[in-house]
Design a protein around this motif. Structure first.
Motif, PDB file in Angstrom:
ATOM      1  N   HIS A   1      -5.122   2.754  -4.287  1.00 51.74           N
ATOM      2  CA  HIS A   1      -5.031   1.313  -4.227  1.00 51.74           C
ATOM      3  C   HIS A   1      -5.911   0.659  -5.273  1.00 51.74           C
TER       4      HIS A   1
ATOM      5  N   GLY B   1       0.819  -1.210   0.000  1.00 49.42           N
ATOM      6  CA  GLY B   1       0.000   0.000   0.000  1.00 49.42           C
ATOM      7  C   GLY B   1       0.848   1.254   0.000  1.00 49.42           C
TER       8      GLY B   1
ATOM      9  N   LEU C   1     -11.941   0.204  -1.773  1.00 52.13           N
ATOM     10  CA  LEU C   1     -10.517   0.525  -1.740  1.00 52.13           C
ATOM     11  C   LEU C   1     -10.311   2.037  -1.791  1.00 52.13           C
TER      12      LEU C   1
ATOM     13  N   TRP D   1       2.207   1.835  -3.423  1.00 54.86           N
ATOM     14  CA  TRP D   1       1.158   2.373  -4.285  1.00 54.86           C
ATOM     15  C   TRP D   1       0.945   3.853  -4.024  1.00 54.86           C
TER      16      TRP D   1
END
Lengths: 234, 222, 84, 155, 298
Positions: free
Chosen positions: E275, D4, E271, D7
């Motif tokens: 993401h 995460g 999400l 990202w």
């Protein structure tokens, strides 16, 4: 064996190496300004790869590639400067809120060397007119995009040296002449498309007329536009 | 001319030759062309919206609006972008298409560069850097295809097989950079935060249409 | 034939060496130094144009290169002023 | 390693150019090992480099033809769409004709005044490229000058 | 002469009634979707026709235009939504043209979302619009999927794909990755999906926050038609003529697909924007590797 096809693989090889090296450098680079400088190298790699084809067509493809590179550098660098100015202004206005009595704090003045005496450089008085004149004349003779670029470098040189000896144009004057000249340049662009390019297909028998119009309009357009950069105050 | 195009982009209607560069019409490219031009018209007619913005660490909203000078240049850029997108749908030449992409990239930058906001300008700058880098794959790949096959015309390339997989990959990567699709979307997506919806919308429309058109070209050239 | 190949190889050499110089040369942290170093690969590029006999492209590149250099110099100076 | 976080990291604008450069670098590095071939039968072929020197005053751009009489024979993609193919290549302005009789050293200059093979490609057979090329310059100049002239603007 | 005019009138009536059919089926399926989600979460949920009732109610409501909106884009966008999906319905489902055109039209849906959000000037709409730009990543697997389909069938015309399947059986078993990518697209289009960052409840109603009255009703109609078209496309391209040539079987297939998607939507969390994008990119990478593998082996 034909030399172009013999050297083709090697040229592509070199172009790829330059591309890979410069791209790697960009991927490791954190400063915005340095990234901008390094993209110039990427353009070099592209030009080598196109040049490796080695025909007349390849040469005709190099010119647009060059121009696109120049145009993007022009726009992106100006955006970078503008961004940094806005950022600085924002910081200053924030500082005013935070720091009390900022105006009373002693601040170190950046050192500027004002002793340079341009009067002593004789060459800056005599040469620019001549060189500028020769380049503009030669550019006008060449016509087309190449001529425009040569013409522009002549104008640029002349205007820059005039600025250096203090005969440059003031900002207020620039504003009007700038708009006028860039308008002229835009009109020349329309001229070359409407009277030049379209003419070739509509009236093929008068091709000479359109050829001359196209060449001259393109040279005037590029020359006038890029020459303006010389009148910038740095 | 070629039957291969029929099975990808629908019925082949005809072509306009400009010397070596041939503009061709298929069902797909006609729809794209009409949509892009129609949108350009809508963008020209629309007044920019007045945008309300949240304030961080403060109460109340801030009203953003587009001043008249800013409106003029941004509208011009949006119109140029729209017209170029429309003709990029039609062009039948790889190098010409790459140049169209370059023009669209610069016009996209122009649409947001007049906004006096640090974040937006920053995003425009980074997008500009990507656009400059991606001239290498775009023009380089078309030069490689020219060297390998001896032609740049999509109609000629569609006729027989040339084994161009790797050149096509480079070309597609150039398109990825120029249109800013994921995972390289961040710089372009940040530009969308600028006020002035119709012009910003043009950026989005052009990049989406360009992506679909590139897919068509990549399938045609083989 | 020999002269052409020699010119080409010289061009390749300058191009690659210049690129390495731009990336990891001495004192390239100063943008002005880096800009001056860029002239070396562009000289290599010009030699390659010359070897392929693309003289018009060469002429245009010379003219454009001077303009690009000016734009860069302006950017560097302006940035230096803003950071000072 | 938290995926995460990665990202989130790559969705910052300032990282994107570097990321893209690294990606392209990777692709080019793969491409580096792919053999490229050269197709011999190219469009717009050129003479062997340096072969025209001192043989023609138009070197290196002599592609044959007589001005206004006999068009040059050039190989284009779609000859059927080009009624005046080769005529521009063969054309010389009176001034350049005079120059070509005097000296063998000015081939490039002579050819690049209106006429010559490059002008034929750039203005006629691939004229659309030149339109876009000059359009790119026009647009970038507009951006440049707008920012330059409106710098002091306050909102 | 009269016969031609009469024929034309019949054609128009046919077209309108088919559009109405698509709207009704799509609306009912979306209502069904909502019902299943509610049941899984232990709520009774609204009746299945709730979506249609909603649409009808908004259709009759008064309309007002925000003072900040940029017109005519603000009004045009709602019409454009309907235009896009009706075109997709006729070109794809009725005339069975190129898959590429349909994907182009699907991509225009993003423009509608973005335009609706940004033209209103509302901060919520703007956030929805910007998120819609982010989630343009959802289309990328689609392009790779199209490439794979082309390599297999040598054609992108839907008619040809269907006749290919008539000979060689459903594509879904041959191209599982492409089918998966397309399925992810269906999920991302469904309401309350894990990829539904555009209509996240934390930004009110996302891009339609400022569109109400008849404009919202138009957007709802276009959403229903979109749902019908997308489901039909999935069935036609991947499952094939066995289901698609019989309207009743098609309906059953759509209900089953909606059921599966609703279960997935109900059981997964939403999400965050980054993401969601990156997950879709991972799927894209998978499909692109498949594409490269397929095109290298040919």
């Amino acid at each position: 064996m034909d030399i172009v096809s013999y050297m083709f693989g090697k040229s592509i090889f070199v172009g790829m190496i330059v591309g890979i090296l410069s791209l790697y450098a960009i991927s490791r680079q954190k400063s915005d300004l340095h990234t901008l400088l390094l993209t110039d190298l990427v353009e070099c790699a592209m030009l080598v790869i196109i040049a490796a084809v080695g025909t007349d067509l390849a040469e005709a493809l190099i010119l647009p590639g060059l121009v696109v590179g120049l145009a993007e550098v022009l726009a992106v660098s100006e955006i970078l400067i503008y961004r940094n100015e806005v950022r600085k202004n924002n910081l200053m206005s924030d500082n005013k809120k935070l720091r009390l009595f900022e105006e009373f704090l002693a601040k170190e003045e950046p050192y500027v060397n004002t002793d340079v005496n341009f009067n002593k450089m004789e060459v800056i008085y005599s040469a620019p007119k001549f060189i500028g004149f020769i380049l503009v004349l030669y550019g006008a003779f060449l016509t087309g995009f190449t001529g425009g670029a040569v013409m522009a470098s002549g104008l640029l040189f002349y205007l820059l040296s005039q600025g250096a000896i203090g005969n440059g144009v003031s900002f207020n004057d620039i504003k009007h002449s700038w708009e006028a000249i860039s308008g002229f340049s835009g009109i020349m662009w329309a001229f070359w498309i409407l009277l030049g390019f379209a003419g070739f297909f509509l009236f093929p028998e008068h091709y000479l007329f359109f050829l001359v119009i196209t060449g001259c309009a393109l040279a005037l357009k590029v020359g006038s536009k890029l020459g303006l950069i010389g009148s910038l105050r740095i | 001319m070629s039957l291969n195009i029929d099975s990808i982009a629908g019925v082949f209607y005809g072509y306009i030759p400009f010397g070596d560069i041939v503009f061709y019409f298929t069902e797909f490219s006609l729809i794209g062309f009409i949509i892009a031009l129609f949108f350009t018209l809508v963008v020209y007619l629309t007044k920019p919206e007045k945008q309300l913005e949240f304030q961080i660490g403060d109460f109340g909203d801030k009203l953003n609006y587009v001043s008249l000078e800013e409106l003029k240049i941004r509208r011009l850029m949006a119109i140029v972008c729209g017209i170029c997108t429309a003709f990029a749908m039609l062009t039948g030449d790889l190098f010409d298409y790459a140049l169209f992409l370059a023009v669209i990239g610069i016009a996209n930058m122009g649409i947001v560069s007049a906004v006096k906001k640090e974040g937006v300008l920053s995003a425009a700058f980074y997008y500009g850097i990507i656009a400059m880098i991606s001239t290498l794959p775009l023009f380089g790949a078309s030069a490689l295809i020219l060297a390998k096959t001896g032609t740049l015309s999509i109609l000629e390339l569609a006729k027989n097989s040339h084994d161009l997989l790797f050149q096509k990959i480079i070309y597609a990567v150039g398109m990825v950079g120029e249109t800013g699709i994921a995972p390289f979307y961040a710089a372009k997506a940040e530009m969308f935060r600028a006020p002035g919806a119709p012009y910003i919308l043009m950026i989005h429309l052009s990049s989406l249409l360009i992506i679909v058109r590139t897919v068509e070209i990549m399938l045609n050239v083989h | 034939m020999d002269l052409i190949i020699l010119t080409l190889y010289l061009g390749y050499f300058l191009l690659i060496l210049g690129t390495i110089g731009v990336i990891t040369g001495p004192k390239v942290n100063d943008p002005l130094n880096r800009l001056l170093n860029i002239e070396v690969p562009s000289l290599g590029l010009m030699l390659i144009f010359l070897a392929y006999n693309q003289t018009l492209a060469l002429m245009t590149y010379i003219a454009i290169n001077s303009i690009i250099t000016l734009v860069f110099v302006r950017t560097i100076i302006k940035n230096g002023e803003l950071e000072a | 390693m938290d995926i995460g976080k990665i990202w989130n990291y790559i969705s910052k604008p300032e990282v994107v150019p570097r990321l893209f450069a690294a990606f392209l670098c990777l692709i080019l590095a793969i491409e580096f090992f792919v053999p490229t071939t050269y197709y011999k039968d190219q469009l717009y072929p050129k003479d062997i480099p340096q072969s025209q020197i001192f043989k023609s005053s138009l070197a290196p751009y002599d592609r044959g033809g007589v001005p206004l009489i006999k068009p040059a024979d050039i190989k284009t993609q779609y000859p059927q769409f080009e009624p005046i193919r080769g005529k521009i290549t063969a054309y010389l302005t009176p001034l350049s004709q005079w120059l070509s009789e005097k000296t063998p050293y000015f081939g490039t200059t002579i050819v690049s005044t209106p006429g010559g093979i490059l002008d034929e490609i750039l203005y006629y057979t691939r004229g659309m490229d030149t339109i876009l090329e000059s359009l790119t310059l026009l647009i970038s100049f507009m951006i440049f000058s707008w920012i330059y002239l409106n710098r002091e603007r306050v909102e | 002469m009269d016969i031609i005019i009469l024929n034309n009138i019949y054609h128009v009536i046919d077209a309108i009634s088919y559009g109405l059919y698509a709207f009704l089926v799509g609306g009912l399926l979306l209502g069904f979707h909502r019902k299943i989600i509610a049941r899984i979460q232990g709520r009774p949920g609204p009746p299945i026709i709730q979506y249609l009732i909603h649409t009808f109610k908004y259709y009759l409501k008064e309309i007002s235009i925000p003072i900040t909106a940029g017109n005519p884009l603000y009004i045009f966008m709602a019409l454009m939504g309907i235009m896009v999906w009706l075109t997709a319905l006729y070109l794809g489902v009725v005339f069975k043209t190129s898959l590429l055109i349909l994907i182009g039209l699907y991509v225009l849906q993003k423009i509608v979302e973005h335009g609706c959000g940004l033209s209103s000037g509302s901060p919520y709409g703007k956030l929805g619009g910007v998120r819609s730009v982010f989630s343009a990543a959802a289309e990328v697997p689609l392009f790779a999927a199209v490439g794979i389909i082309y390599i297999l069938t040598q054609s992108l015309i839907i008619k040809d794909i269907i006749s290919y399947q008539l000979l060689n059986g459903p594509i879904i078993f041959k191209l599982p990755f492409a089918a998966f990518a397309f399925f992810i697209l269906l999920i991302s289009k469904a309401p309350n999906s894990p990829f539904g960052i555009v209509k996240d409840k934390s930004i009110v109603s996302g891009y339609i926050t400022e569109h109400f009255g008849i404009l919202e009703s138009l957007i709802l109609i276009s959403d229903a038609i979109a749902w019908f078209v997308l489901l039909w496309l999935f069935i036609a391209v991947f499952i094939g003529p066995i289901v698609i040539l019989n309207p009743l079987l098609t309906l059953i297939g759509m209900v089953i697909l909606t059921f599966i998607i609703s279960i997935i939507c109900a059981l997964t969390p939403l999400l965050t924007p980054n993401h969601s994008v990156m997950l879709q990119i991972l799927i894209t990478a998978l499909v692109i590797i498949d594409l490269l593998h397929k095109s290298a082996t040919i």
